[in-house]
Motif scaffolding. Structure first.
Motif, PDB file in Angstrom:
ATOM      1  N   GLY A 254      -1.656  22.530  35.128  1.00 16.42           N
ATOM      2  CA  GLY A 254      -2.772  23.468  35.051  1.00 16.42           C
ATOM      3  C   GLY A 254      -3.840  23.130  36.074  1.00 16.42           C
ATOM      4  N   HIS A 255      -4.167  21.839  36.216  1.00 18.58           N
ATOM      5  CA  HIS A 255      -5.111  21.407  37.248  1.00 18.58           C
ATOM      6  C   HIS A 255      -4.589  21.783  38.637  1.00 18.58           C
ATOM      7  CE1 HIS A 255      -8.194  19.311  35.046  1.00 18.58           C
ATOM      8  NE2 HIS A 255      -7.349  18.480  34.477  1.00 18.58           N
ATOM      9  N   ALA A 256      -3.290  21.591  38.844  1.00 20.77           N
ATOM     10  CA  ALA A 256      -2.702  21.818  40.171  1.00 20.77           C
ATOM     11  C   ALA A 256      -2.792  23.272  40.610  1.00 20.77           C
ATOM     12  CB  ALA A 256      -1.239  21.355  40.175  1.00 20.77           C
ATOM     13  N   THR A 257      -2.870  24.207  39.647  1.00 18.70           N
ATOM     14  CA  THR A 257      -3.007  25.614  40.045  1.00 18.70           C
ATOM     15  C   THR A 257      -4.325  25.862  40.773  1.00 18.70           C
ATOM     16  OG1 THR A 257      -4.055  26.284  37.954  1.00 18.70           O
ATOM     17  CG2 THR A 257      -1.635  26.394  38.074  1.00 18.70           C
ATOM     18  N   GLY A 258      -5.286  24.955  40.594  1.00 15.61           N
ATOM     19  CA  GLY A 258      -6.580  25.108  41.241  1.00 15.61           C
ATOM     20  C   GLY A 258      -6.619  24.589  42.655  1.00 15.61           C
ATOM     21  N   GLY A 259      -5.479  24.112  43.173  1.00 16.72           N
ATOM     22  CA  GLY A 259      -5.404  23.585  44.526  1.00 16.72           C
ATOM     23  C   GLY A 259      -5.873  24.593  45.560  1.00 16.72           C
ATOM     24  N   GLU A 260      -6.314  24.079  46.693  1.00 19.89           N
ATOM     25  CA  GLU A 260      -6.900  24.921  47.740  1.00 19.89           C
ATOM     26  C   GLU A 260      -5.946  26.008  48.213  1.00 19.89           C
ATOM     27  OE1 GLU A 260      -9.130  24.349  52.084  1.00 19.89           O
ATOM     28  OE2 GLU A 260      -8.338  22.618  50.990  1.00 19.89           O
ATOM     29  N   ASN A 261      -4.638  25.701  48.246  1.00 20.22           N
ATOM     30  CA  ASN A 261      -3.658  26.685  48.721  1.00 20.22           C
ATOM     31  C   ASN A 261      -3.112  27.551  47.588  1.00 20.22           C
ATOM     32  OD1 ASN A 261      -2.387  24.450  47.571  1.00 20.22           O
ATOM     33  ND2 ASN A 261      -0.495  24.785  48.720  1.00 20.22           N
ATOM     34  N   ARG A 262      -3.733  27.437  46.398  1.00 17.59           N
ATOM     35  CA  ARG A 262      -3.311  28.265  45.261  1.00 17.59           C
ATOM     36  C   ARG A 262      -4.497  29.115  44.798  1.00 17.59           C
ATOM     37  NH1 ARG A 262      -0.980  23.159  44.365  1.00 17.59           N
ATOM     38  NH2 ARG A 262       1.199  23.198  45.066  1.00 17.59           N
ATOM     39  N   LEU A 263      -5.091  28.779  43.645  1.00  6.51           N
ATOM     40  CA  LEU A 263      -6.173  29.605  43.124  1.00  6.51           C
ATOM     41  C   LEU A 263      -7.544  29.163  43.617  1.00  6.51           C
ATOM     42  CD1 LEU A 263      -4.901  30.112  39.460  1.00  6.51           C
ATOM     43  CD2 LEU A 263      -4.589  31.585  41.446  1.00  6.51           C
TER      44      LEU A 263
END
Length: 384
Positions: A254-263
């Motif tokens: 869930g944290h990883a979805t906030g990555g710069e190249n994602r959300l």
């Protein structure tokens, strides 16, 4: 003096604050309630559309509180449309939706033609090239001048800046609150074998790996590193059970979805800051939504440490939990989309295997080459 009636967001925020102050996360209660939680994310019984944002959170919490096994909801009118109705004595759950007030219906917006005020004769479509006035005259929208607050706008400028969104409240009932509905029963996920639940999480993780995320194991901490775009997990045998491992993995994904190249959520806030606490709330709600959809419980008690900081944010802003729920909805939808990409890849590879040999055994066919580029071309067409 009569106290002003609190709006829906204030009511929901106060409910969550009261629950957190008692040490209970209201979106987690269902995992220990007798009977479990609804089988999947809350969705409309007629359209099948999964509710998003604050409505997803509100309906999920209500389903947990009442012990509903069916995640489907509908309005009174929709229940009648399905040949049934709401059982006597049942109370609705309020949900919010947004409506738009077009600029030309605002009382504080003047429309003028050649310096004289005019009124519209009929409601124009968006991006209208011409409009009919109350006088019957049809004019080009470029001839009209709009004025609000002492500022003049063209028709196009007004459409972009002067339309107002406002909140409205509707009322939903769970399918289990209704009688006589002409509707198919929904299969529950409560009794799915643990191996199937864990496989669903593994498919999500595989989808994120196809999306460029690195997944490593070792050490005694679970975390997402934005700088490396990597999730680091303790080894699976360090957890009490495979489900405990899968639940923690869901949180970090869930944290990883906030990555710069994602959300692209802000992930650089330091521990103890309000921004850090808000991101943890997003990941917490993402875990709750993902757990409802996969059936994998999440029981990481460490996140109880964030209750104090969440309370601080929620008490000062009635929109905070709704903003977090909206971001969490986007996050879990992103995860599910990536798991669907894995299904596409597996189906293509399975088809490739079948095409390698002629069913009659007469000849060997040319192997079908499957590349990640082919899968990437397929992903945008997926809808959830």
């Amino acid at each position: 003096m009569t106290e002003a009636k609190k709006d829906l967001r204030e009511q929901i925020t106060e409910r969550i604050v009261a629950s957190l102050e008692s040490g209970v996360m209201p979106w987690r209660k269902g995992w220990t309630n007798v009977g479990g939680v609804a089988a999947g994310l809350p969705r409309n019984a007629v359209s099948g559309r999964i509710y998003s944002g604050g409505n997803r959170l509100m309906l999920m919490m209500q389903g947990m509180d009442k012990g509903y096994a069916d995640p489907r909801w509908l309005t009174f009118k929709q229940a009648q449309g399905l040949g049934g109705g709401v059982a006597k004595g049942e109370k609705s759950t309020p949900i919010e939706y947004w409506d738009e007030l077009p600029f030309h219906r605002r009382r504080d917006v003047d429309i003028t033609l050649n310096g004289a005020r005019v009124k519209l004769g009929e409601t124009p479509e968006k991006n209208a090239q011409s409009v009919k006035l109350a006088s019957g005259l049809e004019v080009d929208t470029r001839q009209l001048v709009l004025e609000a607050g002492g500022i003049k706008y063209s028709w196009k400028q007004a459409e972009k800046t002067l339309n107002l969104l406002f909140e409205k409240t509707s009322h939903a009932f769970n399918v289990e609150q209704c009688t006589g509905l002409s509707i198919e029963p929904m299969a529950t996920k409560r009794d799915r074998p643990a191996i199937e639940k864990i496989a669903a999480v593994e498919k999500i993780a595989e989808g994120m790996k196809l999306d460029g995320l690195r997944l490593g194991h070792g050490g005694d901490r679970a975390y997402y590193s934005p700088a490396r775009d990597a999730v680091q997990m303790p080894n699976p045998d360090q957890f009490e059970s495979p489900e405990a491992y899968a639940g923690t993995l869901l949180h970090e994904l869930g944290h990883a979805t906030g990555g710069e190249n994602r959300l692209g959520r802000p992930l650089s806030n330091g521990f103890g800051t309000e921004g850090y606490a808000r991101e943890e709330l997003v990941a917490e709600l993402c875990s709750a939504f993902a757990s409802a959809e996969t059936g994998v419980p999440f029981d990481d008690k460490n996140h109880a440490a964030y209750i104090g900081s969440w309370l601080e944010a929620l008490k000062g802003d009635k929109h905070a939990v709704f903003a977090a729920a909206k971001a969490a909805s986007k996050a879990v939808d992103y995860l599910i989309e990536k798991s669907l990409a894995v299904e596409v890849k597996q189906n293509v590879e399975h088809t490739a295997d079948e095409l390698q040999v002629d069913p009659a055994g007469a000849e060997v066919l040319e192997p079908l080459k499957v590349t990640s580029a082919k899968v990437a071309e397929t992903e945008p067409a997926l809808e959830i």
